[in-house]
Structures are given as structure tokens and as C-alpha cells.
Design an enzyme around this catalytic site. Structure first.
Site, PDB file in Angstrom:
ATOM      1  CB  SER A 229     -40.880  -5.179   4.043  1.00 19.59           C
ATOM      2  OG  SER A 229     -41.509  -6.393   4.692  1.00 19.59           O
ATOM      3  CD  GLN A 230     -43.968   0.603   7.530  1.00 21.52           C
ATOM      4  OE1 GLN A 230     -43.022   1.048   7.400  1.00 21.52           O
ATOM      5  NE2 GLN A 230     -44.794   0.552   8.589  1.00 21.52           N
ATOM      6  CB  SER A 231     -45.814  -5.920   4.889  1.00 20.50           C
ATOM      7  OG  SER A 231     -44.580  -6.469   4.298  1.00 20.50           O
TER       8      SER A 231
ATOM      9  CG  ASP B  18     -47.156  -2.329   9.057  1.00 24.05           C
ATOM     10  OD1 ASP B  18     -46.877  -1.425   9.625  1.00 24.05           O
ATOM     11  OD2 ASP B  18     -47.589  -1.845   7.865  1.00 24.05           O
TER      12      ASP B  18
ATOM     13  NE  ARG C 292     -41.266   2.761   5.882  1.00 23.47           N
ATOM     14  CZ  ARG C 292     -41.192   3.806   6.736  1.00 23.47           C
ATOM     15  NH1 ARG C 292     -40.417   4.782   6.184  1.00 23.47           N
ATOM     16  NH2 ARG C 292     -41.681   3.962   8.018  1.00 23.47           N
TER      17      ARG C 292
END
Length: 641
Positions: A296-298, A301, A315
Site C-alpha cells: 500500500s501507499q502508507s 511512505d 492513493r
């Protein structure tokens, strides 16, 4: 009919089992080594007049009325149990353990009487020194007494300690076995039930443990019978949730099956899946992961820092939108959630788990929250049905095989093993250990820890890696960093630790020559700029001209601009080709066409018209018009004559 045809898969629904299957189920218990252990029925234990010991609970109760130790027979079991508590039986047990023959009841009684007389005579105060107050008769009578009592006392004294130890050891083993015997000893996700209707020797019915709560797990067989008692499960429901990669699927499922007797068997769903009754269901999708990138994008990050691209922003927004959608659905389904027996959740990432646990409708401490004990595919309604059928139908499984008993090492073998380990440890050189630790820090990019390690062990950046035959191509840390592409560590080793840039490996290559991409070579050129031209003989290092970091950044920007321009031109060229191709196909589809007016009709052009796009009525009208114009042309030609 063979036993294989007694039941079908539809009959194995755990909330609606047939009496034939329920009455045949027997819970399987295992010891610590996964050996199957048969325990007595609870009903027999309740009818027993006296409390059974741990040993009798574990072993089959004997119906024999004889005592093999004392060679006696009894009329009933009660007298036999009373005999086991007598001193006579205990005395013979002690003799048998030490390899002595048991005494008969008469000999034991005479022996105990003689021992009592001996104790009384010993307590009399009238006895003086040996031989003074005794006559010939008394002395002749005391000799056999003394020999028998000495034998009795010696037997008790020598056997008592050993018997205590053996008895204590036996009790400990029995108690340990009683504690470890359980139906939960297996590492399997299932509980096993024996059944007479199964044909295989090691076959058993398996039910997933996750269907039971903590109390039900202690008495699974009674729980299964309670589930099938009357209409206990007619109003029971459970919740199913799956979320992964931006896909979500949720449903409230009833424990009561649908009637599918007349359903077709040629559909994509099985009969069991068709019988699943969803009271509520919902699926939705949000774009939260890059295609073919995974994660996922999280998560990206947290690992690499927050990205600033348009796609990452989209996203990131969709992740929170998906979370809000799920929590709104939980709020809508809250009346169902309060009545659910089970809440199954599949959420692999931490972010997805918090989506459920941080809501006001599902608590972390709720014992109804469970996970699917098997892998699942992409969240979808069909996958929810498939997972529910996997959970609630009994499986015909093979019971776990007993584990091999581990042989304890003797003192000699353990000592030899310790000596071997010590010899192996001493064979590892200090340089090899240092090489291993230094490379570990280098691979992880821990520059401060690497510098501290080298200073602590009084090593410089040029120390040779051991063993040499393993690191022939990369004998130093700088060679290794250059070959593996550790750009940051190349700069630190060459600039901060002042590693020798001209050292060559076995094949005559410097660290610069081992660089596999342009970015590593630029790191060496930046190091040359920072160290200065007078630092070393740069010709020996084979490093290119010195470049500052600003120059490198400018060069990289120019290269990126050129690449982007080339890519843009290639895309435009491809789009132009596609446009021309579409226009050509469209023109061919439309045909040549003709000019409308009062001029003479070119019938050769008309014949080339493509009539495939016209329907039947349009084609008829066009043919009538053509015939009419042809008639007009003939009439006009006749008039001109």
C-alpha cells in the site's frame, strides 16, 4: 451400500449434522508425542462409586478378580480394591519390585506376629546383659525369632527407600501424562473426531478450532451436539470481512442454510456455496496500490519516506476514503454485529487491521474476533462464500502422526558434542568474524556503526577480507561496496575513511572498475573532486575526471531531460501512427462516396457503396430510389431522341 456412500459432503455441515454422524463422533485425545489416547467415558466416571486415580483414568479398567502379585482371587471388585490398600499387598509389591518372591498370607501373618513379640521383649526392663537372665530354653527360642525379624527389618529398610522413589517417579509420570493428554495437543488448526462411518484406519472428521470460543473449546463434542439440538442455530449469524490491496468484501451470514435441492449443478458455484445465506453483503474497491508494485501507499511512505507524486497523493487519499467507507459500513451493520457469534476478519497490513479495531463497533478485547485459519484470494463475495464453506463443513482428514521420541544424550555423547562445538568455534578465525560483522554493517548502510567498529578493533578501511579465497574479486570493503552498488558507502569509505582507491584484486581491477552502473562511477568522481588531485596517483585508480556534486546533478538532470524528450517524441510518434491507422480504417469502412445533385448518377460508384452498415428497411429504400432515378434517366433519354 458401502461405508463410503453413507454420507455426502452436504451432510457434513457442522450446524446441521445428521443423527448418524453426530452419534458416531468421538473426540480424539493426544499425548505430548501425538500418540492417540483413549479416555474413559464421562458417564462411566460418574457412575463409579469411588474417585478413580490418575492411573486408572488413563488406562483401561480391568475386570479381573485376581491379584497377580499376591496370587489371590476375590468375589467382587470392592473386596479386590480393599485388598490393594492392605499392608500385605504393599509388602509383596515391594518384594516383587526388588526381584523377591511374594510371601503367602500365612507366612506374612507369622512374620508380623514374631516381629511384634520381638518388639515387646525388647521393651522389657527385666532384660539385663546378654546371657545373665536367660535360661537355655529362652535362648533357644530367641534364635529363630531374631533371624526372622532381622530378615523382615532388613527387607523393609532396604526396600522402603527404593519403593518410595519408584512410586514417586511412577506418580509423576502418570500425573505428567494426565496433564499433557488433550485434544488440543496437535499443532493443527483442527480438532479431530473419530467415527465408525469412516473407512480409513487413520481418517477422522476435522473441525476448525476457530469456530469455538474459549469455553466451547474445552468441550468441543458437547458444543457440536448443542449446535445441532433443535433450532439453536436457526437465528445465529456470523460476520465475514476481507480487505486487501484496496479491495473490500463483507457479509453477514446466517447459520441456517438455504434450500438448494432443485438448484442446477452446472453453475460456477458448488452446491455448498449456493446454500450460503447472506443477510447483508457489500463490496467496493479503491485505488490504493500501484499495479504490479505491491504494498500500500502508507507502507511505502513508512519505508521510503512520503512521496510527492500525483499518483501517491491519489492513493493516499483513497486509503483514508476506503477506511471511512468500511467504518461507515460497520456503523450501518452494528445491530447485526452485536448479535454475531463470530466475526472473521482477514486484514494482513497493520493499516487495514486498525481500520476495524479503531472503530467504535469492534473491540480488540472481543473474543468473537477471529481470523481465517487458511489462505484466501482477492476479497470478493464468491471468496466469502468459499471461505465460509471451508470453515463450517467437517473435513475428512488424516490424524497427525506420532512424533519420534527424542533420545537423550548420555554424559559421554553430550561431552563429545560439546567438544566438537568448541573445536568448531576455535577454528573460526578472528579475521573471519571481523569480516562478517563489517560486511553486515556495510550491507545495512550503517556508516557510523561501521566507523566505530573499525576503530574499536583497530582496523583501517583497507583490511583484507577473510577468507581470501572467497573474496578474491572483492578483497577490500571498497571493492565489495563498488561491486554490490552501495553508492553511499562508496563515498564514505573513500572520502571519510580514506580507503586506498588503487588497490587491485586478484584479476587486476581497482574498485572503480568493478562499478556496474554510472551512479557508482560518479560517486568515485565526486570523491576525487573532494580529495583533490594531490591526494594520490589518480591514473592508477582508473577513476575518470573529477566532478563536483553540482556538476553530477546537472549532468543527471540533462540526461533525464533528454530521456524524457526522447520518450515524449516516441509517444507522439506512436500516437500519430495510431491516428493515421484509425483514419485509414475509418475511410475504408465508409467507402468512396458520391456527390448528390441533379447530375447523372455514376452507377459504378453506387455499386462500390458499402451497404453493410444499413439495416433491411434502409437498404430497400435505397434500392427503390436507385430504380426510380434509373427510370427517370431512361425517360429523359427517350425524350431527347
Amino acid at each position: 451400500m458401502s461405508k463410503q456412500n453413507i454420507f455426502k459432503k452436504n451432510d457434513l455441515y457442522i450446524y446441521d449434522l445428521s443423527p448418524l454422524i453426530i452419534n458416531s463422533l468421538k473426540l480424539v485425545n493426544f499425548d505430548s508425542n501425538l500418540n492417540e489416547v483413549e479416555l474413559p467415558d464421562a458417564q462411566n466416571e460418574a457412575n463409579e462409586p469411588e474417585q478413580l486415580s490418575q492411573e486408572t483414568k488413563l488406562k483401561e479398567i480391568s475386570n479381573s478378580l485376581t491379584c497377580n502379585t499376591c496370587d489371590l482371587e476375590f468375589n467382587d471388585q470392592k473386596i479386590k480394591r480393599e485388598h490393594y490398600r492392605t499392608d500385605f499387598h504393599i509388602f509383596n509389591v515391594k518384594r516383587k519390585v526388588n526381584g523377591l518372591d511374594p510371601l503367602s498370607e500365612i507366612n506374612y501373618s507369622n512374620l508380623t506376629d514374631l516381629n511384634d513379640d520381638f518388639k515387646k521383649d525388647e521393651a522389657m526392663d527385666t532384660i539385663d546383659e546378654v546371657g545373665k537372665t536367660t535360661d537355655e530354653n529362652s535362648s533357644s527360642e530367641e534364635e529363630p525369632i531374631g533371624s526372622d525379624t532381622d530378615m523382615y527389618a532388613e527387607t523393609l529398610s532396604t526396600l522402603d527407600i527404593n519403593i518410595k522413589n519408584e512410586t514417586q517417579k511412577l506418580e509423576d509420570e502418570i500425573l505428567e501424562q494426565a496433564v499433557t493428554v488433550s485434544h488440543l495437543n496437535t499443532r493443527s488448526a483442527q480438532i479431530y473426531f473419530n467415527s465408525d462411518i469412516l473407512t480409513g484406519a487413520r481418517e477422522a472428521f476435522g473441525a476448525y478450532k476457530t469456530l469455538f470460543n474459549e469455553k466451547e473449546l474445552e468441550i468441543p463434542l458437547d458444543t457440536v451436539k448443542a449446535w445441532n439440538d433443535g433450532d439453536s442455530q436457526s437465528t445465529a449469524i456470523s460476520a465475514l470481512f476481507m480487505v486487501s490491496g484496496g479491495h473490500f468484501a463483507g457479509a453477514i451470514v446466517s447459520h441456517q442454510k438455504l434450500n438448494v435441492k432443485r438448484n442446477s449443478k452446472n453453475t460456477e458455484e458448488t452446491i455448498q456455496e449456493q446454500a450460503v445465506s447472506f443477510l447483508e453483503k457489500k463490496t467496493f474497491h479503491r485505488y490504493t496500490t500501484r499495479r504490479k508494485q505491491g504494498g500500500s501507499q502508507s507502507a511505502n511512505d513508512n519505508a521510503k519516506g512520503k512521496a510527492n507524486s500525483a499518483g501517491s497523493t491519489l492513493r493516499r487519499y483513497n486509503e483514508f476514503a476506503l477506511r471511512e467507507d468500511i467504518q461507515n459500513l460497520l456503523k450501518e451493520w452494528n445491530p447485526y454485529l452485536q448479535k454475531c457469534q463470530n466475526i472473521f476478519i482477514r486484514a494482513n497490513s497493520v493499516f487495514d487491521k486498525k481500520t476495524f479495531m479503531d472503530s467504535d463497533y469492534i473491540s480488540k478485547e472481543d473474543d468473537r474476533i477471529k481470523t481465517f485459519p487458511f489462505p484466501t484470494n482477492k476479497p470478493a463475495l464468491h471468496e466469502l462464500k468459499k471461505a465460509w464453506c471451508e470453515l463450517v463443513y467437517l473435513k475428512v482428514s488424516e490424524k497427525p502422526k506420532p512424533s519420534e521420541t527424542k533420545i537423550k544424550l548420555t554424559d559421554n555423547s553430550s561431552a563429545l558434542k560439546n567438544n566438537d562445538n568448541n573445536s568448531q568455534k576455535t577454528e573460526i578465525k578472528l579475521e573471519e568474524q571481523q569480516t562478517k560483522e563489517a560486511l553486515s554493517l556495510l550491507k545495512k548502510g550503517r556508516a557510523p556503526l561501521l566507523i566505530a567498529f573499525l576503530r574499536k578493533n583497530k582496523l583501517n578501511a583497507n583490511f583484507i577480507l577473510e577468507p581470501k579465497n572467497r573474496y578474491e574479486n572483492t578483497p577490500t570493503l571498497l571493492h565489495f561496496a563498488s561491486q554490490q552498488g552501495f553508492k553511499q558507502m562508496v563515498g564514505i569509505l573513500s572520502t571519510t575513511l580514506k580507503a586506498d582507491l588503487s588497490i587491485k584484486n586478484k584479476f587486476g581491477k581497482t574498485p572503480y572498475e568493478l562499478a556496474k552502473n554510472n551512479s557508482i562511477k560518479q560517486a568515485f568522481q565526486i570523491a576525487r573532486f573532494n580529495l583533490g588531485e594531490s591526494y594520490t596517483s589518480w591514473q592508477d585508480t582508473k577513476i575518470g575526471g573529477a566532478l563536483s556534486r553540482e556538476q553530477v546533478d546537472e549532468m543527471n538532470k540533462e540526461e533525464e531531460t533528454i530521456k524524457n524528450e526522447e520518450l515524449r517524441n516516441a509517444i507522439e510518434e506512436e500516437l500519430q501512427k495510431q491516428k493515421e491507422k484509425r483514419d485509414k480504417e475509418l475511410e475504408e469502412k465508409r467507402g468512396v462516396g458520391c456527390t448528390l445533385g441533379n447530375n447523372e448518377v455514376d452507377f459504378s460508384v453506387k455499386q462500390n457503396l458499402n451497404l453493410n452498415s444499413l439495416n433491411e428497411d434502409q437498404r430497400k429504400r435505397l434500392m427503390r430510389e436507385q430504380r426510380a432515378r434509373a427510370a427517370e434517366a431512361r425517360i429523359k433519354a427517350m425524350q431527347n431522341k
